[in-house]
Design an enzyme around this catalytic site. Structure first.
Site, mmCIF file in Angstrom:
data_model
loop_
_atom_site.group_PDB
_atom_site.id
_atom_site.type_symbol
_atom_site.label_atom_id
_atom_site.label_comp_id
_atom_site.label_asym_id
_atom_site.label_seq_id
_atom_site.Cartn_x
_atom_site.Cartn_y
_atom_site.Cartn_z
ATOM 1 N N PRO A 15 0.844 -1.197 0.000
ATOM 2 C CA PRO A 15 0.000 0.000 0.000
ATOM 3 C C PRO A 15 0.876 1.243 0.000
ATOM 4 O O PRO A 15 1.825 1.347 0.790
ATOM 5 C CB PRO A 15 -0.782 -0.126 1.315
ATOM 6 C CG PRO A 15 0.091 -0.958 2.199
ATOM 7 C CD PRO A 15 0.822 -1.911 1.293
ATOM 8 N N MET A 16 0.580 2.196 -0.899
ATOM 9 C CA MET A 16 1.352 3.436 -0.984
ATOM 10 C C MET A 16 0.387 4.601 -1.155
ATOM 11 O O MET A 16 -0.345 4.664 -2.148
ATOM 12 C CB MET A 16 2.334 3.378 -2.157
ATOM 13 C CG MET A 16 3.463 2.374 -1.975
ATOM 14 S SD MET A 16 4.518 2.210 -3.439
ATOM 15 C CE MET A 16 3.468 1.132 -4.453
ATOM 16 N N GLN A 69 -6.412 -1.654 4.103
ATOM 17 C CA GLN A 69 -5.516 -1.299 5.203
ATOM 18 C C GLN A 69 -6.097 -0.144 6.008
ATOM 19 O O GLN A 69 -6.519 0.872 5.457
ATOM 20 C CB GLN A 69 -4.127 -0.893 4.701
ATOM 21 C CG GLN A 69 -3.157 -0.676 5.861
ATOM 22 C CD GLN A 69 -1.792 -0.192 5.434
ATOM 23 O OE1 GLN A 69 -1.643 0.960 5.028
ATOM 24 N NE2 GLN A 69 -0.784 -1.056 5.542
ATOM 25 N N CYS A 96 3.790 3.314 9.406
ATOM 26 C CA CYS A 96 3.920 4.573 8.675
ATOM 27 C C CYS A 96 4.749 5.563 9.496
ATOM 28 O O CYS A 96 4.418 5.848 10.646
ATOM 29 C CB CYS A 96 2.555 5.169 8.363
ATOM 30 S SG CYS A 96 2.673 6.754 7.475
ATOM 31 N N LYS A 135 1.288 -4.445 9.212
ATOM 32 C CA LYS A 135 2.492 -3.972 8.520
ATOM 33 C C LYS A 135 3.259 -3.051 9.455
ATOM 34 O O LYS A 135 2.683 -2.101 9.994
ATOM 35 C CB LYS A 135 2.128 -3.236 7.233
ATOM 36 C CG LYS A 135 3.337 -2.895 6.353
ATOM 37 C CD LYS A 135 2.886 -2.359 5.000
ATOM 38 C CE LYS A 135 4.063 -2.210 4.036
ATOM 39 N NZ LYS A 135 4.980 -1.133 4.430
ATOM 40 N N GLY A 197 10.596 -3.796 1.462
ATOM 41 C CA GLY A 197 11.718 -2.869 1.471
ATOM 42 C C GLY A 197 12.869 -3.361 0.621
ATOM 43 O O GLY A 197 13.616 -4.251 1.025
ATOM 44 N N ASP A 198 13.020 -2.808 -0.590
ATOM 45 C CA ASP A 198 14.129 -3.144 -1.489
ATOM 46 C C ASP A 198 14.162 -4.617 -1.884
ATOM 47 O O ASP A 198 15.226 -5.157 -2.201
ATOM 48 C CB ASP A 198 15.483 -2.788 -0.851
ATOM 49 C CG ASP A 198 15.605 -1.318 -0.485
ATOM 50 O OD1 ASP A 198 14.845 -0.510 -1.046
ATOM 51 O OD2 ASP A 198 16.456 -0.991 0.361
ATOM 52 N N GLY A 215 6.836 -2.447 -3.328
ATOM 53 C CA GLY A 215 6.229 -1.125 -3.365
ATOM 54 C C GLY A 215 6.759 -0.277 -4.503
ATOM 55 O O GLY A 215 6.283 -0.333 -5.630
ATOM 56 N N ARG A 216 7.810 0.502 -4.213
ATOM 57 C CA ARG A 216 8.276 1.515 -5.166
ATOM 58 C C ARG A 216 8.733 0.924 -6.500
ATOM 59 O O ARG A 216 8.552 1.558 -7.544
ATOM 60 C CB ARG A 216 9.398 2.336 -4.524
ATOM 61 C CG ARG A 216 8.893 3.281 -3.426
ATOM 62 C CD ARG A 216 10.042 3.944 -2.688
ATOM 63 N NE ARG A 216 10.813 2.963 -1.924
ATOM 64 C CZ ARG A 216 12.026 3.197 -1.426
ATOM 65 N NH1 ARG A 216 12.598 4.370 -1.634
ATOM 66 N NH2 ARG A 216 12.656 2.273 -0.727
#
Length: 297
Positions: A15-16, A69, A96, A135, A197-198, A215-216
């Site tokens: 989720p972003m 979420q 967050c 999360k 994360g990465d 995500g990104r």
């Protein structure tokens, strides 16, 4: 992996905020995402039934199982919210790092209060049989190893899985994700651990990890989930179709401005395309600019 009765086979879209609306989640599903999670929804906003909250919770037919979420810090608000949700899985944001979230005791602030984190999960489980996931991050500040205590607390409240982003809240997205720290947590966890994360930098499988959440990287290539060939023009046009299906023209144009920066990085003519999108007043202006840019490639 299993989340309650639901089998998740493949990568999960993280989720972003501002990005993972119903249009992009549908696109990610078309590109092989096994699970997509909504942008985080305020349990306080649900209480007041705001129009913005309703828009964030819209789900497409492709989102099965579906996951919404939530964020907040009052177990009573979570209990009330859980009774109203029409989804398959409920995820709780406890990671967050944004100041406007943390200052209210929400998001990553819950790393400092694992007992309350467990109470939130329990409040949901008391009113629904939907699986609940969480999360979070490694800790609030570097050196504060708080994730294990939070995970233990939510596990005792019957959380179905926990996603751990391998950074501390104070880092936000700086530095590198600490895969080893998350793997150590997974080895000792009573619930499945999802790595975030990465993760696209991981070269070898990590057996203690139940699944990966991306995500990104998915913003620049939604085909990261199925390994398909990435054609930025094809993806951009499909994304525009989905945006116009679900949203008005102004929102669609604004999202194109966000995403095209990712889709067309390094593409011949991308600067002119971005300039055209930034000046666009109609969706047709963007589609024309896409055609012109594609002619150069």
């Amino acid at each position: 992996m299993k989340i309650g009765k639901h089998t998740i086979q493949g990568g999960i879209l993280a989720p972003m905020a501002g990005y993972t609306d119903i249009a992009f989640r549908t696109l990610a599903r078309e590109c092989g995402a096994a699970l997509t999670v909504t942008e985080m929804v305020s349990v306080r906003g649900l209480k007041y039934d705001s129009q913005k909250t309703e828009m964030l919770m819209r789900l497409s037919e492709m989102e099965r199982p579906s996951c919404i979420q939530l964020f907040g810090s009052d177990p009573k608000d979570f209990s009330a919210a859980a009774k109203t949700l029409d989804c398959d899985i409920i995820d709780i944001n406890m990671g967050c790092p944004m100041p406007k979230i943390v200052k209210n005791g929400d998001g990553a602030a819950l790393l400092k209060n694992p007992e309350l984190a467990g109470q939130i999960v329990q409040a949901i489980k008391d009113v629904t049989d939907k699986p609940v996931t969480v999360k979070t991050r490694l800790g609030f500040r570097v050196g504060e190893e708080q994730a294990a205590a939070l995970i233990d607390s939510v596990a005792r409240a019957s959380a179905a899985a926990v996603t751990v982003h391998g950074r501390y809240a104070e880092q936000r997205y700086a530095g590198s994700s600490d895969f080893d720290a998350v793997i150590d947590i997974a080895k000792n966890s009573k619930v499945p651990i999802i790595l975030n994360g990465d993760v696209c930098e991981i070269k070898d499988p990590t057996p203690p990890i139940a699944a990966y959440m991306i995500g990104r990287h998915a913003l620049s290539n939604p085909h990261v989930f199925d390994g398909g060939s990435f054609n930025p023009f094809k993806i951009a046009r499909r994304h525009m179709e989905l945006l116009t299906d679900y949203f008005d023209e102004r929102y669609t144009i604004n999202q194109a401005r966000k995403f095209f920066v990712h889709y067309f990085r390094g593409v011949n003519g991308s600067k002119a395309l971005r300039n055209a999108v930034n000046c666009a007043e109609k969706v047709s202006d963007i589609l024309f600019a896409l055609d012109e840019c594609e002619k150069l490639n």
